[in-house]
Design a protein around this motif. Structure first.
Motif, PDB file in Angstrom:
ATOM      1  N   ASP A  81       0.832  -1.201   0.000  1.00 14.53           N
ATOM      2  CA  ASP A  81       0.000   0.000   0.000  1.00 14.53           C
ATOM      3  C   ASP A  81       0.869   1.255   0.000  1.00 14.53           C
ATOM      4  O   ASP A  81       0.555   2.237  -0.673  1.00 14.53           O
ATOM      5  N   VAL A  82       1.932   1.226   0.780  1.00 19.39           N
ATOM      6  CA  VAL A  82       2.859   2.359   0.891  1.00 19.39           C
ATOM      7  C   VAL A  82       4.281   1.821   0.719  1.00 19.39           C
ATOM      8  O   VAL A  82       4.977   1.553   1.702  1.00 19.39           O
ATOM      9  N   PRO A  83       4.722   1.637  -0.523  1.00 17.86           N
ATOM     10  CA  PRO A  83       6.063   1.083  -0.714  1.00 17.86           C
ATOM     11  C   PRO A  83       7.148   2.078  -0.311  1.00 17.86           C
ATOM     12  O   PRO A  83       6.997   3.289  -0.482  1.00 17.86           O
ATOM     13  N   GLU A  84       8.220   1.527   0.236  1.00 22.43           N
ATOM     14  CA  GLU A  84       9.395   2.375   0.486  1.00 22.43           C
ATOM     15  C   GLU A  84       9.869   2.929  -0.843  1.00 22.43           C
ATOM     16  O   GLU A  84       9.952   2.193  -1.836  1.00 22.43           O
ATOM     17  N   TRP A  85      10.178   4.210  -0.866  1.00 21.79           N
ATOM     18  CA  TRP A  85      10.798   4.822  -2.045  1.00 21.79           C
ATOM     19  C   TRP A  85      11.737   5.896  -1.534  1.00 21.79           C
ATOM     20  O   TRP A  85      11.301   6.942  -1.041  1.00 21.79           O
ATOM     21  N   ILE A  86      13.021   5.616  -1.598  1.00 16.19           N
ATOM     22  CA  ILE A  86      14.047   6.527  -1.127  1.00 16.19           C
ATOM     23  C   ILE A  86      15.041   6.725  -2.259  1.00 16.19           C
ATOM     24  O   ILE A  86      15.431   5.762  -2.926  1.00 16.19           O
ATOM     25  N   THR A  87      15.452   7.969  -2.454  1.00 18.32           N
ATOM     26  CA  THR A  87      16.481   8.235  -3.454  1.00 18.32           C
ATOM     27  C   THR A  87      17.684   8.880  -2.771  1.00 18.32           C
ATOM     28  O   THR A  87      17.540   9.688  -1.858  1.00 18.32           O
ATOM     29  N   LEU A  88      18.842   8.484  -3.242  1.00 12.47           N
ATOM     30  CA  LEU A  88      20.106   8.973  -2.701  1.00 12.47           C
ATOM     31  C   LEU A  88      20.924   9.562  -3.844  1.00 12.47           C
ATOM     32  O   LEU A  88      21.126   8.888  -4.867  1.00 12.47           O
ATOM     33  N   PRO A  89      21.416  10.782  -3.700  1.00 13.34           N
ATOM     34  CA  PRO A  89      22.238  11.344  -4.770  1.00 13.34           C
ATOM     35  C   PRO A  89      23.599  10.668  -4.813  1.00 13.34           C
ATOM     36  O   PRO A  89      24.154  10.287  -3.783  1.00 13.34           O
ATOM     37  N   VAL A  90      24.129  10.513  -5.999  1.00  9.16           N
ATOM     38  CA  VAL A  90      25.489  10.016  -6.169  1.00  9.16           C
ATOM     39  C   VAL A  90      26.361  11.251  -6.354  1.00  9.16           C
ATOM     40  O   VAL A  90      26.165  12.013  -7.297  1.00  9.16           O
ATOM     41  N   THR A  91      27.278  11.456  -5.447  1.00  8.38           N
ATOM     42  CA  THR A  91      28.098  12.666  -5.472  1.00  8.38           C
ATOM     43  C   THR A  91      29.482  12.440  -6.062  1.00  8.38           C
ATOM     44  O   THR A  91      30.258  13.374  -6.180  1.00  8.38           O
ATOM     45  N   GLY A  92      29.770  11.200  -6.426  1.00 11.31           N
ATOM     46  CA  GLY A  92      31.062  10.907  -7.028  1.00 11.31           C
ATOM     47  C   GLY A  92      31.099   9.472  -7.492  1.00 11.31           C
ATOM     48  O   GLY A  92      30.198   8.697  -7.224  1.00 11.31           O
ATOM     49  N   GLY A  93      32.156   9.139  -8.194  1.00 12.66           N
ATOM     50  CA  GLY A  93      32.332   7.787  -8.705  1.00 12.66           C
ATOM     51  C   GLY A  93      33.243   7.818  -9.908  1.00 12.66           C
ATOM     52  O   GLY A  93      33.664   8.889 -10.359  1.00 12.66           O
TER      53      GLY A  93
END
Length: 111
Positions: A81-93
């Motif tokens: 009903d309420v799926p986890e949805w988290i976004t994380l920025p990629v600051t390097g690589g």
């Protein structure tokens, strides 16, 4: 280029469902790749009670441009009903890896 890349995460309660969500997003070029973490124990509040469940976390590597479509697709395909949805920025690589994520998250022209 790092500012264009994000890692998006969700969890599901079934390994086969995790595999389907991971593969489906890559096949649709909504993400360049996805990883499924081994079973985790989640403890959380749900409908007034503390619950415990086994879940699999899926991490998608994608671009900020593709992120809205990926999120819509995951929410449409998800069973929670309420799926986890988290976004994380990629600051390097590494430049090569980040360029690969951009290339493989880009839809191919028809034909």
């Amino acid at each position: 280029m790092a500012g264009e890349i994000v890692i998006a995460q969700t969890t599901v309660d079934d390994e086969e469902r995790a595999k389907a969500l991971a593969r489906g997003a890559v096949e649709a070029r909504l993400a360049a790749c996805s990883h499924i973490d081994p079973p985790l124990t989640a403890t959380y509040w749900w409908q007034g009670a503390v619950e415990t469940a086994t879940e699999w976390r899926i991490s998608y590597k994608t671009t900020t441009e593709r992120l809205p479509r990926l999120q819509a697709w995951v929410h449409e395909e998800h069973t929670y009903d309420v799926p986890e949805w988290i976004t994380l920025p990629v600051t390097g690589g590494s430049d090569a890896y980040l360029a690969w994520v951009v290339a493989e998250s880009t839809p191919r022209p028809a034909g």
